[in-house]
Design a protein around this motif. Sequence first.
Motif, PDB file in Angstrom:
ATOM      1  N   GLY A 176       0.973  -1.394  -0.061  1.00 25.04           N
ATOM      2  CA  GLY A 176      -0.213   0.104  -0.002  1.00 25.04           C
ATOM      3  C   GLY A 176       0.763   1.405   0.045  1.00 25.04           C
ATOM      4  O   GLY A 176       0.220   2.340   0.526  1.00 25.04           O
ATOM      5  N   VAL A 177       2.151   1.255  -0.420  1.00 28.04           N
ATOM      6  CA  VAL A 177       2.963   2.574  -0.286  1.00 28.04           C
ATOM      7  C   VAL A 177       3.261   2.679  -1.749  1.00 28.04           C
ATOM      8  O   VAL A 177       4.068   1.755  -2.353  1.00 28.04           O
ATOM      9  CB  VAL A 177       4.064   2.178   0.463  1.00 28.04           C
ATOM     10  N   PRO A 178       2.649   3.912  -2.601  1.00 33.71           N
ATOM     11  CA  PRO A 178       2.973   4.133  -4.016  1.00 33.71           C
ATOM     12  C   PRO A 178       4.308   4.474  -4.075  1.00 33.71           C
ATOM     13  O   PRO A 178       5.120   5.134  -3.038  1.00 33.71           O
ATOM     14  CB  PRO A 178       2.227   5.105  -4.109  1.00 33.71           C
ATOM     15  N   ALA A 179       5.182   4.421  -4.975  1.00 35.42           N
ATOM     16  CA  ALA A 179       6.492   4.737  -5.601  1.00 35.42           C
ATOM     17  C   ALA A 179       6.837   6.263  -4.990  1.00 35.42           C
ATOM     18  O   ALA A 179       8.062   6.413  -4.456  1.00 35.42           O
ATOM     19  CB  ALA A 179       7.115   4.543  -6.683  1.00 35.42           C
ATOM     20  N   LEU A 180       6.006   6.975  -5.419  1.00 35.03           N
ATOM     21  CA  LEU A 180       6.255   8.651  -5.155  1.00 35.03           C
ATOM     22  C   LEU A 180       6.229   8.677  -3.635  1.00 35.03           C
ATOM     23  O   LEU A 180       7.230   9.397  -3.204  1.00 35.03           O
ATOM     24  CB  LEU A 180       4.901   9.082  -5.487  1.00 35.03           C
ATOM     25  N   HIS A 181       5.904   7.807  -2.633  1.00 36.40           N
ATOM     26  CA  HIS A 181       6.156   8.251  -1.273  1.00 36.40           C
ATOM     27  C   HIS A 181       7.324   7.454  -0.780  1.00 36.40           C
ATOM     28  O   HIS A 181       7.759   8.072   0.321  1.00 36.40           O
ATOM     29  CB  HIS A 181       4.755   7.376  -0.400  1.00 36.40           C
TER      30      HIS A 181
END
Length: 194
Positions: free
Chosen positions: A39-44
């Motif tokens: 649930g962690v997008p690459a942007l984060h």
Amino acid sequence: MANLAGLLDPPTHQRFIRLAHLHGRSLKQREIDRFAELGVPALHLGSPWPILVDKVVFEGVFFSFADDLGVLGELAFTIVVFSNAGMIDVAAWQPETERLAVWRGDGFALGERQIHLPNPLAGGLHVFRSPIDWLRASRRGIVIVQPQFARAVLADVPVLVAEDEQHRKELQELFLFSGPQIILPEVASLEDAQ
């Protein structure tokens, strides 16, 4: 021109933190994919400063870079700790063992800058147990790395938002008889809606 160069060049301590952190390697695609599954997008993972991987040696709430000690060490994710003063420390996090530690001891929490620059729409300062939930929340809130300083650092924060009832109790134990009001996310969401 010299004054402009001085403004653009970070203070020595921040440069030291940046260079130490940048010794790590970038995340591999499989690590980025695994974060996405959680649930962690690459942007984060890259903003405001990238999460890297390095070999470290954990020593309680502190860690050392393995290269500095001349040992093999173990892989961990490294995350820069930002405060109002900029880059102040590096944290190492190993999700499998749930270890989280700081390098220099100057950092209190991931997301520390938000303690003194709160989002007025957030309904309180969100506190997360683990960096994974903090990353899922776009790095909004904090993850306490050195709980022994919680009472002093968070004394002026009016409201903390815990993850759940058990976490609320754990946070209350850090403050003994006085400190911020500690609420649950549902209460914070209701206040935001009003």
